[in-house]
Design an enzyme around this catalytic site. Structure first.
Site, PDB file in Angstrom:
ATOM      1  N   ASP A  39      18.385  13.528  19.627  1.00 27.77           N
ATOM      2  CA  ASP A  39      19.509  14.376  19.230  1.00 27.77           C
ATOM      3  C   ASP A  39      19.864  14.238  17.750  1.00 27.77           C
ATOM      4  O   ASP A  39      20.627  15.050  17.231  1.00 27.77           O
ATOM      5  CB  ASP A  39      20.742  14.046  20.074  1.00 27.77           C
ATOM      6  CG  ASP A  39      20.657  14.604  21.479  1.00 27.77           C
ATOM      7  OD1 ASP A  39      19.948  15.617  21.670  1.00 27.77           O
ATOM      8  OD2 ASP A  39      21.279  14.032  22.392  1.00 27.77           O
ATOM      9  N   LYS A  46      16.316  22.534  22.834  1.00 24.18           N
ATOM     10  CA  LYS A  46      17.708  22.090  22.772  1.00 24.18           C
ATOM     11  C   LYS A  46      18.604  23.328  22.678  1.00 24.18           C
ATOM     12  O   LYS A  46      18.213  24.427  23.060  1.00 24.18           O
ATOM     13  CB  LYS A  46      17.890  21.143  21.578  1.00 24.18           C
ATOM     14  CG  LYS A  46      17.178  19.807  21.750  1.00 24.18           C
ATOM     15  CD  LYS A  46      17.847  18.967  22.831  1.00 24.18           C
ATOM     16  CE  LYS A  46      17.282  17.579  22.940  1.00 24.18           C
ATOM     17  NZ  LYS A  46      17.998  16.759  23.949  1.00 24.18           N
TER      18      LYS A  46
END
Length: 452
Positions: free
Chosen positions: A334, A361
């Site tokens: 992330d 994502k």
């Protein structure tokens, strides 16, 4: 549908002006992964769970509202970010009256799929435009192997429909080898395993964040893990219970990474970031930035709520390009948008491979970051599973965030090394993970101006 469903509603633009110096002593919001799970496990526990340091971002509030819709009483978050969850046990959820709106939260919809697969009522889940493009087959496949009545749209994306089990049905335990290193898929299968006959095992081919295993243990649910030739094997036996407890959520290392990079790329200055979660499955960003010659001092290490935490002292550093170790990829998945900004400010080329997960994502983060960096004068070469970034001089320009909060915040901090203003479009979703990002960034020396 979600109030974020219509892209036209995304009207927030951030203008980031060049800055030179950063300084400050800050706290970042609570860890998003832990905040999600604290609500989920608190709702399924027997008794009352008290949570401190909860992240009141839209993603975590979507998880909270989902459980409220299924009959769970939840108080807060208050001004101190405390939440109280009155759990009803593993079988205490009730059928929601309408479709569960998950907003923009991929963690919510994937982990909830595991929980809802074991219920005896029907549920439907969907979210905003971004979430409704994300692949759900990776969790639906193992859940169907367990006997769950769960489906998605024909292309494998939301809405997700769990038809529920018959009164005399239970899920079947499975021994599942993850096709990719994914904490969300692992967690989904383990959560479903609480409702299964026998012992459900998940083997991960690479290290992924272990917040689910840690928090299950904190709530008194037994979890076993062993190392095998194929990877780490985590096992959970159905039929045990969760017992309410107090949870202290550490600061989110994903949020801290934006300020780590800001501190490193600023021409001068130092930032101290307090109470940062240092879970060993999450520290890939620190490893990578230190390998790039970043000065990050880890101090005051301690435990909070079963999770390791520390304070980070970050100083301006002459960064250098590196070949990122693929072993660090799942530990920093992330954080790569922010790491890409560090790479743009480094001397030489930074190469990333083995990160195809970034393409599914909230946006295709490889392409979105490459497009923005090129707009700002940085040379990039994109690959199916990664990118090469040649460090250089960031200029000025307008970049698309594609409604992706991490893309927006990454380009905001890049202004520290830009020659002119950077305009970042579609920034509404910054609130999904970091509600006070603009205020905190301006506090340490950036100049960010939000424009509705």
């Amino acid at each position: 549908m979600s109030n974020l469903q219509d892209k036209k509603n995304n009207t927030l633009t951030i203008t980031a002006k060049p800055s030179n110096k950063v300084s400050g002593n800050i706290l970042v919001p609570g860890d998003k992964s832990c905040s999600h799970r604290s609500i989920m496990f608190g709702a399924l526990a027997e008794g009352t769970t008290h949570i401190s340091g909860f992240l009141p971002g839209q993603d975590c509030l979507a998880t909270m509202n989902t459980f409220k819709a299924m009959g769970i009483e939840i108080e807060g978050p208050d001004s101190e970010h405390n939440v109280t969850v009155h759990g009803k046990g593993l079988h205490g959820l009730s059928k929601p009256e309408a479709l569960l709106d998950i907003g923009n939260s991929g963690t919510s919809i994937r982990l909830l799929s595991g929980i809802l697969a074991g219920q005896r009522f029907e549920t439907r889940m969907a979210g905003d435009n971004s979430l409704n493009k994300r692949p759900m087959g990776r969790v639906i496949t193992p859940l169907q192997l367990m006997g769950a009545n769960i489906t998605a749209a024909s292309d494998g994306t939301p809405p997700v429909v769990c038809s529920g089990l018959a009164a005399d049905e239970k899920l079947n335990a499975i021994d599942y080898l993850l096709p990719m290193a994914s904490a969300q898929v692992k967690s989904c299968v383990l959560l479903a395993g609480m409702y299964a006959n026998g012992t459900t095992s998940v083997t991960e081919p690479g290290i992924t964040r272990d917040h689910t295993e840690r928090m299950l243990t904190a709530f008194g649910y037994p979890v076993k893990s062993i190392e095998t030739e194929q990877g780490k094997k985590i096992s959970i036996e159905g039929g045990h219970k969760l017992t309410a407890c107090d949870i202290q959520v550490p600061g989110d290392i994903s949020s801290a990474t934006f300020f780590m990079v800001a501190g490193l790329i600023a021409k001068e200055g130092q930032i101290t970031i307090r109470n940062v979660g240092m879970n060993p499955t999450r520290i890939g960003a620190i490893n990578i930035l230190q390998q790039m010659n970043g000065k990050i001092l880890v101090t005051n290490e301690r435990l909070a709520g079963g999770e390791p935490v520390a304070d980070l002292v970050v100083s301006s550093s002459p960064l250098k390009g590196i070949d990122i170790d693929e072993r660090d990829v799942p530990l920093a998945i992330d954080e790569f948008p922010a790491i890409f900004i560090a790479a743009a400010c480094a001397t030489g080329i930074t190469r990333l491979r083995g990160a195809e997960e970034l393409r599914v994502k909230e946006s295709d983060r490889i392409q979105a970051m490459a497009d923005g960096l090129v707009e700002l004068g940085i040379d990039c070469t994109v690959y199916p599973d990664g990118i090469d970034i040649t460090g250089g001089q960031l200029t000025s320009g307008t970049v698309e965030s594609h409604d992706d909060h991490r893309i927006a915040m990454s380009f905001a901090i890049s202004s520290l090394r830009a020659t002119g203003e950077i305009t970042i479009l579609e920034c509404d979703n910054v609130a999904t993970s970091f509600p006070n990002f603009v205020a905190l960034a301006n506090q340490v020396g950036l100049t960010l101006i939000p424009n509705n």
